[in-house]
Design an enzyme around this catalytic site. Structure first.
Site, PDB file in Angstrom:
ATOM      1  CG  ASP A  30     -11.860  67.554 -22.906  1.00 29.65           C
ATOM      2  OD1 ASP A  30     -12.285  67.562 -21.737  1.00 29.65           O
ATOM      3  OD2 ASP A  30     -12.011  68.500 -23.691  1.00 29.65           O
ATOM      4  CB  VAL A  90      -8.469  77.153 -19.672  1.00 25.81           C
ATOM      5  CG1 VAL A  90      -7.086  77.089 -19.041  1.00 25.81           C
ATOM      6  CG2 VAL A  90      -9.436  76.229 -18.947  1.00 25.81           C
ATOM      7  CG  HIS A  94      -6.822  74.359 -24.963  1.00 26.53           C
ATOM      8  ND1 HIS A  94      -7.060  75.560 -24.315  1.00 26.53           N
ATOM      9  CD2 HIS A  94      -8.007  73.728 -25.032  1.00 26.53           C
ATOM     10  CE1 HIS A  94      -8.347  75.646 -24.004  1.00 26.53           C
ATOM     11  NE2 HIS A  94      -8.944  74.555 -24.439  1.00 26.53           N
TER      12      HIS A  94
END
Length: 135
Positions: A30, A90, A94
């Site tokens: 990240d 987003v 994930h």
């Protein structure tokens, strides 16, 4: 449908520090971690909601998340590693992996984006986790 930032990363249109990749998913560090070594496991198929993934992809995503978590534990001497499934900011599901150095604060304190990490720091961490994956 416009490509998400994750699809652009997976297609190498945007740089990222990859720590794992196969035909179904990839794991990257990240860029805005709240804890050292925070990573993301992203399916290559752009699906916004985890429970819309087909069963094989869903199971594979968590199998790889476990593999990355165990490698993060080893590489970063984590006390405990936590997972969160996302797809809100987003619209591309994930799994976020948080290698926690302390268990004093709950995961909720770390769910917001952190400060931008340097490419140098991310490269070092990526190398450490990749080495732990190979052990």
């Amino acid at each position: 449908m416009a490509k998400t930032i994750f699809t652009k990363i997976l297609n190498r249109e945007i740089p990222a520090h990859f720590i794992y990749e196969d035909e179904f998913c990839a794991a990257i560090l990240d860029k805005f971690p709240t804890v050292k070594g925070q990573s993301l496991v992203i399916p290559k198929e752009e699906i916004p909601y985890a429970f819309d993934l087909d069963d094989d992809t869903y199971i594979h995503l968590f199998k790889i998340a476990k593999k990355i978590a165990k490698a993060s534990d080893k590489a970063l001497d984590a006390k405990r590693t936590c997972l969160a499934i996302e797809g809100f900011d987003v619209p591309h599901v994930h799994v976020k992996i948080y290698p926690m150095q302390s268990t004093e604060k709950g995961l909720g304190a770390f769910l917001m984006p952190g400060d931008e990490a340097s490419d140098e720091e991310l490269a070092i961490i990526a190398t450490q986790i990749q080495a732990a994956l190979e052990d």
